[in-house]
Design a protein around this motif. Structure first.
Motif, PDB file in Angstrom:
ATOM      1  N   LEU A  44      22.733  40.155  49.750  1.00 16.39           N
ATOM      2  CA  LEU A  44      23.677  41.022  49.038  1.00 16.39           C
ATOM      3  C   LEU A  44      24.293  42.104  49.933  1.00 16.39           C
ATOM      4  O   LEU A  44      25.525  42.251  49.926  1.00 16.39           O
ATOM      5  CB  LEU A  44      23.021  41.637  47.810  1.00 16.39           C
ATOM      6  N   PRO A  45      23.538  42.862  50.701  1.00 13.20           N
ATOM      7  CA  PRO A  45      24.185  43.876  51.558  1.00 13.20           C
ATOM      8  C   PRO A  45      25.140  43.263  52.577  1.00 13.20           C
ATOM      9  O   PRO A  45      26.226  43.792  52.818  1.00 13.20           O
ATOM     10  CB  PRO A  45      23.012  44.566  52.266  1.00 13.20           C
ATOM     11  N   LEU A  46      24.749  42.128  53.144  1.00 13.70           N
ATOM     12  CA  LEU A  46      25.618  41.448  54.103  1.00 13.70           C
ATOM     13  C   LEU A  46      26.899  40.965  53.421  1.00 13.70           C
ATOM     14  O   LEU A  46      28.001  41.134  53.954  1.00 13.70           O
ATOM     15  CB  LEU A  46      24.872  40.273  54.741  1.00 13.70           C
ATOM     16  N   TYR A  47      26.774  40.382  52.242  1.00 19.62           N
ATOM     17  CA  TYR A  47      27.940  39.901  51.504  1.00 19.62           C
ATOM     18  C   TYR A  47      28.884  41.057  51.165  1.00 19.62           C
ATOM     19  O   TYR A  47      30.096  40.955  51.352  1.00 19.62           O
ATOM     20  CB  TYR A  47      27.513  39.188  50.219  1.00 19.62           C
ATOM     21  N   LEU A  48      28.337  42.155  50.661  1.00 18.37           N
ATOM     22  CA  LEU A  48      29.178  43.289  50.284  1.00 18.37           C
ATOM     23  C   LEU A  48      29.899  43.872  51.499  1.00 18.37           C
ATOM     24  O   LEU A  48      31.084  44.225  51.418  1.00 18.37           O
ATOM     25  CB  LEU A  48      28.344  44.362  49.596  1.00 18.37           C
ATOM     26  N   PHE A  49      29.199  43.961  52.614  1.00 16.50           N
ATOM     27  CA  PHE A  49      29.820  44.480  53.832  1.00 16.50           C
ATOM     28  C   PHE A  49      30.954  43.572  54.302  1.00 16.50           C
ATOM     29  O   PHE A  49      32.046  44.047  54.630  1.00 16.50           O
ATOM     30  CB  PHE A  49      28.771  44.637  54.935  1.00 16.50           C
ATOM     31  N   ILE A  50      30.711  42.267  54.332  1.00 17.15           N
ATOM     32  CA  ILE A  50      31.735  41.328  54.802  1.00 17.15           C
ATOM     33  C   ILE A  50      32.921  41.284  53.836  1.00 17.15           C
ATOM     34  O   ILE A  50      34.079  41.277  54.268  1.00 17.15           O
ATOM     35  CB  ILE A  50      31.125  39.933  55.013  1.00 17.15           C
ATOM     36  N   ALA A  51      32.654  41.269  52.540  1.00 20.33           N
ATOM     37  CA  ALA A  51      33.740  41.236  51.556  1.00 20.33           C
ATOM     38  C   ALA A  51      34.603  42.490  51.657  1.00 20.33           C
ATOM     39  O   ALA A  51      35.834  42.418  51.604  1.00 20.33           O
ATOM     40  CB  ALA A  51      33.173  41.084  50.146  1.00 20.33           C
ATOM     41  N   TRP A  52      33.957  43.633  51.799  1.00 17.68           N
ATOM     42  CA  TRP A  52      34.704  44.890  51.922  1.00 17.68           C
ATOM     43  C   TRP A  52      35.525  44.906  53.215  1.00 17.68           C
ATOM     44  O   TRP A  52      36.671  45.349  53.226  1.00 17.68           O
ATOM     45  CB  TRP A  52      33.739  46.068  51.873  1.00 17.68           C
ATOM     46  N   ALA A  53      34.962  44.407  54.301  1.00 20.43           N
ATOM     47  CA  ALA A  53      35.685  44.339  55.571  1.00 20.43           C
ATOM     48  C   ALA A  53      36.889  43.404  55.470  1.00 20.43           C
ATOM     49  O   ALA A  53      37.959  43.693  56.024  1.00 20.43           O
ATOM     50  CB  ALA A  53      34.748  43.885  56.683  1.00 20.43           C
ATOM     51  N   VAL A  54      36.739  42.297  54.746  1.00 26.60           N
ATOM     52  CA  VAL A  54      37.856  41.361  54.558  1.00 26.60           C
ATOM     53  C   VAL A  54      38.977  42.032  53.775  1.00 26.60           C
ATOM     54  O   VAL A  54      40.160  41.921  54.140  1.00 26.60           O
ATOM     55  CB  VAL A  54      37.372  40.069  53.852  1.00 26.60           C
ATOM     56  N   VAL A  55      38.635  42.738  52.710  1.00 29.76           N
ATOM     57  CA  VAL A  55      39.656  43.411  51.901  1.00 29.76           C
ATOM     58  C   VAL A  55      40.375  44.478  52.732  1.00 29.76           C
ATOM     59  O   VAL A  55      41.603  44.568  52.715  1.00 29.76           O
ATOM     60  CB  VAL A  55      39.030  44.021  50.626  1.00 29.76           C
TER      61      VAL A  55
END
Length: 69
Positions: A44-55
């Protein structure tokens, strides 16, 4: 100085970006990622970080495209 006017194509791309962000951060998808088998800390922390970076990256790219023209 020229007033800030957005082209319809630019508006369509920003609306698509908002849709992508809503999809990436919708609760069902976050629950699925949270329930994946954990490695050490969890996905979850990795996913949230990557998703936020993509946005943020897509937003910067779209806005720079606008400024360049």
């Amino acid at each position: 100085m020229k007033p800030f006017v957005m082209k319809s194509r630019q508006i369509e791309r920003l609306v698509a970006l908002v849709a992508i962000a809503l999809l990436l951060f919708c609760p069902p998808l976050i629950i699925v990622v949270d329930r994946l088998p954990t490695v050490s800390v969890g996905w979850l922390p990795l996913y949230l970080f990557i998703a936020w970076a993509v946005v943020i990256g897509l937003t910067a790219w779209l806005m720079e495209q606008r400024a360049g023209r």
